[in-house]
Enzyme design. Sequence first.
Site, PDB file in Angstrom:
ATOM      1  N   TYR A  46       0.858  -1.193   0.000  1.00 27.75           N
ATOM      2  CA  TYR A  46       0.000   0.000   0.000  1.00 27.75           C
ATOM      3  C   TYR A  46       0.890   1.237   0.000  1.00 27.75           C
ATOM      4  CZ  TYR A  46      -5.009  -0.073  -0.031  1.00 27.75           C
ATOM      5  OH  TYR A  46      -6.306  -0.095  -0.463  1.00 27.75           O
ATOM      6  N   GLU A  48      -0.498   4.792  -0.491  1.00 25.24           N
ATOM      7  CA  GLU A  48      -1.306   6.007  -0.682  1.00 25.24           C
ATOM      8  C   GLU A  48      -0.442   7.244  -0.494  1.00 25.24           C
ATOM      9  OE1 GLU A  48      -4.717   6.163   1.821  1.00 25.24           O
ATOM     10  OE2 GLU A  48      -5.871   4.807   0.570  1.00 25.24           O
ATOM     11  N   ASP A 196      -5.372  13.722 -25.764  1.00 26.35           N
ATOM     12  CA  ASP A 196      -5.476  12.307 -25.414  1.00 26.35           C
ATOM     13  C   ASP A 196      -4.653  11.540 -26.445  1.00 26.35           C
ATOM     14  OD1 ASP A 196      -6.131   9.669 -25.056  1.00 26.35           O
ATOM     15  OD2 ASP A 196      -8.232  10.073 -24.559  1.00 26.35           O
ATOM     16  N   THR A 222      -2.729   6.383 -22.442  1.00 25.91           N
ATOM     17  CA  THR A 222      -2.689   5.032 -21.906  1.00 25.91           C
ATOM     18  C   THR A 222      -1.309   4.479 -22.239  1.00 25.91           C
ATOM     19  OG1 THR A 222      -3.654   4.192 -23.942  1.00 25.91           O
ATOM     20  CG2 THR A 222      -5.162   4.571 -22.124  1.00 25.91           C
ATOM     21  N   LYS A 225      -1.327   0.635 -25.462  1.00 27.39           N
ATOM     22  CA  LYS A 225      -1.654   0.498 -26.890  1.00 27.39           C
ATOM     23  C   LYS A 225      -0.329   0.471 -27.672  1.00 27.39           C
ATOM     24  CE  LYS A 225      -6.244   2.503 -26.400  1.00 27.39           C
ATOM     25  NZ  LYS A 225      -6.415   2.824 -24.992  1.00 27.39           N
ATOM     26  N   ARG A 231      -1.631  -2.185 -18.772  1.00 24.76           N
ATOM     27  CA  ARG A 231      -2.809  -1.309 -18.748  1.00 24.76           C
ATOM     28  C   ARG A 231      -2.568  -0.249 -17.677  1.00 24.76           C
ATOM     29  NH1 ARG A 231      -5.600  -4.464 -21.785  1.00 24.76           N
ATOM     30  NH2 ARG A 231      -7.085  -2.805 -22.129  1.00 24.76           N
TER      31      ARG A 231
HETATM   32  C1  LIG Z   1      -8.348   7.791 -27.005  1.00 23.85           C
HETATM   33  C2  LIG Z   1      -8.628   6.952 -25.798  1.00 23.85           C
HETATM   34  N1  LIG Z   1      -8.700   7.537 -24.588  1.00 23.85           N
HETATM   35  C3  LIG Z   1      -8.961   6.840 -23.476  1.00 23.85           C
HETATM   36  C4  LIG Z   1      -9.153   5.485 -23.526  1.00 23.85           C
HETATM   37  C5  LIG Z   1      -9.532   4.776 -22.261  1.00 23.85           C
HETATM   38  O1  LIG Z   1      -8.602   3.886 -21.820  1.00 23.85           O
HETATM   39  P1  LIG Z   1      -8.992   2.702 -20.826  1.00 23.85           P
HETATM   40  O2  LIG Z   1      -9.695   1.677 -21.629  1.00 23.85           O
HETATM   41  O3  LIG Z   1      -7.653   2.273 -20.312  1.00 23.85           O
HETATM   42  O4  LIG Z   1      -9.855   3.263 -19.744  1.00 23.85           O
HETATM   43  C6  LIG Z   1      -9.075   4.819 -24.747  1.00 23.85           C
HETATM   44  C7  LIG Z   1      -9.288   3.372 -24.811  1.00 23.85           C
HETATM   45  O5  LIG Z   1      -9.597   2.766 -25.772  1.00 23.85           O
HETATM   46  C8  LIG Z   1      -8.818   5.572 -25.920  1.00 23.85           C
HETATM   47  O6  LIG Z   1      -8.783   5.005 -27.124  1.00 23.85           O
END
Ligand SMILES: Cc1ncc(COP(=O)(O)O)c(C=O)c1O
Length: 420
Positions: A46, A48, A196, A222, A225, A231
């Site tokens: 843990y 936090e 994003d 993320t 990918k 993840r």
């Molecule tokens: C552009 C984009 N943002 C956010 C996410 C969300 O990611 P997660 O599935 O890890 O919550 C995705 C997932 O496919 C994504 O393609």
Amino acid sequence: MNDKKIEQLIALEKARQKKSVNLIASENYVSADVLKALGSELTNKYAEGYPGARYYGGNEYIDEVEELAKSRALKLFKLDPKKWAVNVQALSGSPANLAVYVATVPANGKVMGMSLDHGGHLTHGFKASVTGKWWKQIPYGVNRETELLDYKELEKIASAEKPDIVVAGYTAYPRIVDWKAMRAVADKAGALLHVDLSHVAGLVAGDVYPSPFAYADTVMTTVHKTLRGPRSALIFSRIDERKLNEKIDKAVFPGLQGGPHMNQIAAVAVALFEASKPDFKKYAKQVIRNAKALAKELSKLGWRIVSGGTETHLILVDTWMNGKGISGKAASDLLEKNNVIVNKNTIPFDTRSPVDPSGIRLGTAAETTRGKKERDMVVLAKRIDKILLPRPTATPYTRDARTDFPSEGKSSKRGGTKHL
Ligand SMILES: Cc1ncc(COP(=O)(O)O)c(C=O)c1O
């Protein structure tokens, strides 16, 4: 394993992954080292709080792990640690986007994000996501004719609607985004620019896709990918008088989460280490080459490629072709029966429903990790074509009828950005 049931299910899933061609654009195969970190004793701890300021004892090594993940993240994206901060604790992309909004958008404020059916993500303000319930989405999409972003049009929307934040970066947009133009869109509203980068982060790290950092206020990605990690998610923010980094840290913990998943953060650090190696640049280049080869061959075989091609790892195929082809669901199901795994996807201005849309989304990140090259993509395109013919839900048509769909060459004249 003593738990024979789970052991068996893991073995079955491993075998399924091995025997299938994986064209899911958001998936990849992590290294044995990433798996080792994920399965390590760090999961027991843990922690936090943040390094040096934890609410639990015994975090001497954990602090080092988190600091290492942070410094590697900043270095990979060529960021000055005096100007940029990064939070590595968000559990995945969706909670990371949520944390950014919690930190920066007032209650009932406006999030300008691409609509889901045009290629945005649920967390860009879609009504079914909490991001569309707590804030008002100002939706935008691509141009009907070119199927590309029309930045001047977006400027008009931003000027009229005055969103608090503009979200750039998508789930199903196969083209290069002009980050500078997106900055101009945000500036029209005096809004923050949140990028994003989830889908293309590995391509940016590999220097084959433009970096948004010169223009963005915050960047979320993320890790699982094209970046080929576990993840997880990274949230970058500029360090300045707005104190975005402090607000984001507070939004993640204690705002939205308790203890960070330290085994996952260690695995992130491993993936960032791997992405900094020269081999990763070769990988990223090959991912795009493979996507272009796959798109070109599918187009040659008569399938309509949305926007006429790709500049990323991702291809959106209009399989329905106004009723002359096969629906996205039928295509995806048929391919799965033949061990080719894709996902059904809406296409811009789709006339069908999201549960059975007009297209499929393909990506080459996972198969490139497995060593596939352009020639393999040509074979794969022919295999896909053969599986989808004859199409059970299609009205019959001849191959000749498909030859008037845009080709890769035609599309670049229609405004596709120059390939990197
Ligand atoms: C552009 C984009 N943002 C956010 C996410 C969300 O990611 P997660 O599935 O890890 O919550 C995705 C997932 O496919 C994504 O393609």
